[in-house]
Design a protein around this motif. Structure first.
Motif, PDB file in Angstrom:
ATOM      1  N   PHE A  12      50.350  31.730  36.366  1.00  0.00           N
ATOM      2  CA  PHE A  12      50.142  30.349  35.933  1.00  0.00           C
ATOM      3  C   PHE A  12      49.243  30.351  34.704  1.00  0.00           C
ATOM      4  O   PHE A  12      48.386  31.205  34.537  1.00  0.00           O
ATOM      5  N   ARG A  13      49.437  29.365  33.836  1.00  0.00           N
ATOM      6  CA  ARG A  13      48.651  29.238  32.604  1.00  0.00           C
ATOM      7  C   ARG A  13      47.877  27.932  32.632  1.00  0.00           C
ATOM      8  O   ARG A  13      48.354  26.924  33.136  1.00  0.00           O
ATOM      9  N   THR A  14      46.699  27.962  32.061  1.00  0.00           N
ATOM     10  CA  THR A  14      45.917  26.734  31.929  1.00  0.00           C
ATOM     11  C   THR A  14      46.457  25.955  30.741  1.00  0.00           C
ATOM     12  O   THR A  14      47.208  26.487  29.915  1.00  0.00           O
ATOM     13  N   ILE A  15      46.049  24.704  30.631  1.00  0.00           N
ATOM     14  CA  ILE A  15      46.514  23.885  29.513  1.00  0.00           C
ATOM     15  C   ILE A  15      46.042  24.467  28.182  1.00  0.00           C
ATOM     16  O   ILE A  15      46.756  24.425  27.185  1.00  0.00           O
ATOM     17  N   LEU A  24      50.443  23.683  20.144  1.00  0.00           N
ATOM     18  CA  LEU A  24      50.372  22.236  20.353  1.00  0.00           C
ATOM     19  C   LEU A  24      48.986  21.854  20.855  1.00  0.00           C
ATOM     20  O   LEU A  24      48.411  22.579  21.660  1.00  0.00           O
ATOM     21  N   PRO A  25      48.463  20.730  20.426  1.00  0.00           N
ATOM     22  CA  PRO A  25      47.169  20.279  20.951  1.00  0.00           C
ATOM     23  C   PRO A  25      47.280  19.907  22.434  1.00  0.00           C
ATOM     24  O   PRO A  25      48.341  19.488  22.908  1.00  0.00           O
ATOM     25  N   TYR A  31      50.120  13.983  27.010  1.00  0.00           N
ATOM     26  CA  TYR A  31      50.990  12.853  26.705  1.00  0.00           C
ATOM     27  C   TYR A  31      52.413  13.133  27.196  1.00  0.00           C
ATOM     28  O   TYR A  31      53.056  12.265  27.796  1.00  0.00           O
ATOM     29  N   TRP A  32      52.908  14.336  26.941  1.00  0.00           N
ATOM     30  CA  TRP A  32      54.261  14.683  27.366  1.00  0.00           C
ATOM     31  C   TRP A  32      54.405  14.605  28.884  1.00  0.00           C
ATOM     32  O   TRP A  32      55.460  14.260  29.388  1.00  0.00           O
ATOM     33  N   GLU A  33      53.338  14.909  29.609  1.00  0.00           N
ATOM     34  CA  GLU A  33      53.383  14.789  31.069  1.00  0.00           C
ATOM     35  C   GLU A  33      53.649  13.343  31.495  1.00  0.00           C
ATOM     36  O   GLU A  33      54.273  13.105  32.519  1.00  0.00           O
ATOM     37  N   ASP A  63      59.221  20.885  22.649  1.00  0.00           N
ATOM     38  CA  ASP A  63      58.680  21.062  21.304  1.00  0.00           C
ATOM     39  C   ASP A  63      59.805  21.325  20.305  1.00  0.00           C
ATOM     40  O   ASP A  63      59.844  20.723  19.233  1.00  0.00           O
ATOM     41  N   ARG A  64      60.732  22.205  20.669  1.00  0.00           N
ATOM     42  CA  ARG A  64      61.839  22.515  19.767  1.00  0.00           C
ATOM     43  C   ARG A  64      62.705  21.284  19.515  1.00  0.00           C
ATOM     44  O   ARG A  64      63.067  20.986  18.378  1.00  0.00           O
TER      45      ARG A  64
END
Length: 112
Positions: A12-15, A24-25, A31-33, A63-64
């Protein structure tokens, strides 16, 4: 893994890690969530987000689509929603069809 701090591919990765990996910031990811219900990282105490490998892949795809392919947020929402509907009703063979396939395999195996 390339370095002492590198994680396994399935980890798992953190934000912050996702933000650094994608460029990406963090506020864009948050926001995307809110805009894409398919993007739901695990949240733990203190509202910490942990992105699964599938979540990271979805972030890269969004993103793409948004930043490279020219889709709008609404366009990506429609695209992901239509794919979700197709995935929700998979083409699963009936029990009879599975039984027939297994019987054919057994018959073939005993003939050989």
């Amino acid at each position: 893994m390339t370095g002492p701090d590198a994680k396994a591919a399935g980890a798992f990765r953190t934000i912050g890690e996702v933000a650094a990996a994608t460029g990406l910031p963090q506020h864009v990811l948050r926001y995307w969530e809110t805009r894409f219900p398919q993007l739901r990282p695990l949240t733990r105490a203190g509202n910490r987000r942990y992105y699964r490998p599938d979540d990271v892949a979805l972030v890269e795809r969004i993103d793409r689509l948004l930043n490279h392919d020219g889709y709008t947020v609404k366009g990506v929402q429609k695209l992901l929603a239509s794919e979700g509907k197709r995935a929700a009703t998979p083409s699963v063979p009936s029990l009879r069809a599975v039984r027939t396939m297994l019987q054919q395999a057994l018959d073939y195996d005993s003939a050989v």
